[in-house]
Design a protein around this motif. Sequence first.
Motif, PDB file in Angstrom:
ATOM      1  N   UNK A 259       0.824  -1.210   0.000  1.00 27.99           N
ATOM      2  CA  UNK A 259       0.000   0.000   0.000  1.00 27.99           C
ATOM      3  C   UNK A 259       0.857   1.259   0.000  1.00 27.99           C
ATOM      4  N   UNK A 260       1.906   1.261   0.815  1.00 29.75           N
ATOM      5  CA  UNK A 260       2.790   2.425   0.867  1.00 29.75           C
ATOM      6  C   UNK A 260       3.470   2.659  -0.480  1.00 29.75           C
ATOM      7  N   UNK A 261       3.916   1.580  -1.107  1.00 30.65           N
ATOM      8  CA  UNK A 261       4.591   1.711  -2.400  1.00 30.65           C
ATOM      9  C   UNK A 261       3.637   2.248  -3.460  1.00 30.65           C
ATOM     10  N   UNK A 262       2.431   1.697  -3.516  1.00 29.77           N
ATOM     11  CA  UNK A 262       1.464   2.136  -4.522  1.00 29.77           C
ATOM     12  C   UNK A 262       1.018   3.570  -4.274  1.00 29.77           C
ATOM     13  N   UNK A 263       0.776   3.910  -3.015  1.00 29.21           N
ATOM     14  CA  UNK A 263       0.359   5.275  -2.688  1.00 29.21           C
ATOM     15  C   UNK A 263       1.455   6.281  -3.049  1.00 29.21           C
ATOM     16  N   UNK A 264       2.701   5.896  -2.808  1.00 29.66           N
ATOM     17  CA  UNK A 264       3.821   6.777  -3.143  1.00 29.66           C
ATOM     18  C   UNK A 264       3.917   6.982  -4.646  1.00 29.66           C
ATOM     19  N   UNK A 265       3.774   5.902  -5.397  1.00 29.09           N
ATOM     20  CA  UNK A 265       3.822   6.005  -6.855  1.00 29.09           C
ATOM     21  C   UNK A 265       2.721   6.922  -7.371  1.00 29.09           C
ATOM     22  N   UNK A 266       1.526   6.786  -6.816  1.00 24.81           N
ATOM     23  CA  UNK A 266       0.413   7.640  -7.230  1.00 24.81           C
ATOM     24  C   UNK A 266       0.707   9.107  -6.919  1.00 24.81           C
ATOM     25  N   UNK A 267       1.303   9.365  -5.766  1.00 25.06           N
ATOM     26  CA  UNK A 267       1.621  10.739  -5.384  1.00 25.06           C
ATOM     27  C   UNK A 267       2.640  11.356  -6.328  1.00 25.06           C
ATOM     28  N   UNK A 268       3.668  10.584  -6.669  1.00 26.00           N
ATOM     29  CA  UNK A 268       4.707  11.090  -7.565  1.00 26.00           C
ATOM     30  C   UNK A 268       4.122  11.387  -8.940  1.00 26.00           C
ATOM     31  N   UNK A 269       3.296  10.484  -9.438  1.00 23.89           N
ATOM     32  CA  UNK A 269       2.702  10.691 -10.757  1.00 23.89           C
ATOM     33  C   UNK A 269       1.729  11.864 -10.758  1.00 23.89           C
ATOM     34  N   UNK A 270       0.986  12.017  -9.673  1.00 24.83           N
ATOM     35  CA  UNK A 270       0.014  13.109  -9.598  1.00 24.83           C
ATOM     36  C   UNK A 270       0.697  14.468  -9.577  1.00 24.83           C
ATOM     37  N   UNK A 271       1.907  14.516  -9.032  1.00 22.77           N
ATOM     38  CA  UNK A 271       2.631  15.784  -8.940  1.00 22.77           C
ATOM     39  C   UNK A 271       3.390  16.121 -10.211  1.00 22.77           C
ATOM     40  N   UNK A 272       3.417  15.194 -11.157  1.00 18.56           N
ATOM     41  CA  UNK A 272       4.209  15.381 -12.371  1.00 18.56           C
ATOM     42  C   UNK A 272       3.478  16.272 -13.365  1.00 18.56           C
ATOM     43  N   UNK A 273       4.125  17.345 -13.847  1.00 14.90           N
ATOM     44  CA  UNK A 273       3.493  18.182 -14.878  1.00 14.90           C
ATOM     45  C   UNK A 273       3.251  17.368 -16.138  1.00 14.90           C
ATOM     46  N   UNK A 274       2.118  17.562 -16.735  1.00 10.24           N
ATOM     47  CA  UNK A 274       1.804  16.850 -17.968  1.00 10.24           C
ATOM     48  C   UNK A 274       2.469  17.550 -19.143  1.00 10.24           C
ATOM     49  N   UNK A 275       3.234  16.783 -19.907  1.00 10.04           N
ATOM     50  CA  UNK A 275       3.948  17.365 -21.038  1.00 10.04           C
ATOM     51  C   UNK A 275       3.089  17.405 -22.291  1.00 10.04           C
ATOM     52  N   UNK A 276       2.080  16.566 -22.327  1.00 12.36           N
ATOM     53  CA  UNK A 276       1.303  16.446 -23.556  1.00 12.36           C
ATOM     54  C   UNK A 276      -0.059  17.083 -23.393  1.00 12.36           C
TER      55      UNK A 276
END
Length: 217
Positions: free
Chosen positions: A116-133
Amino acid sequence: MTRVGLSHTLTALNAEWAQLQHSSRPPAWGFSPGATLGEVLASVRDDPDAVLGGLLGRQHAGDALAGRLVVQAMLPKLVLMAARDAEASLDEYLAAFWVRVATYPLARRPGRIAANLALDTLKSVKAARPRAVIALPRVPVPDPLADATTVLDAGVRLGVIDALTRRTLEVVYVGGRTSRDAAAVLGTSPDAVRWRCSKGVRALRAVAGQLVEQLAG
């Protein structure tokens, strides 16, 4: 993520852990049989939910050392996640992980804590990523074979985008590259790529009607 950044962060964490691992386990940590912090960490393998849950409970009560052990227990997974991510660094994963550790709903999710911690962390990192497209404006064209390059060429002829912006949009949208990969091709930064893409797409959308006329002419 670069190997240099990965090595620097790991070196600091490993140096700290080398000093901590032989320290005695705090008496309040009765959830683990280990006598030292290193032994507590080793006990995670035998009963991960019990030990990680105990550490999280202590961390939520203000025990920062317990939180540090959760980080150490999950560090190999975080390193692997960061190494596979071309956009985010280990530091970004660690920052997101610390937030998840501090806010983990232990009472509601007492099982599969590591996953759960790993998946939640991955989601947080992706959510904070600016969309390039950002989708290019859909412009009806008389020629069914016309593609994005045709729209970009029309934008240059109208003077709404310059040659560099056209090239940037082509590398990202036609080439299907991420902002980081496009930056390497163009010899610039990912932020500059995202900025040019955003500005260029807005400019093209603003003259969609004129683009139709250009393509129909």
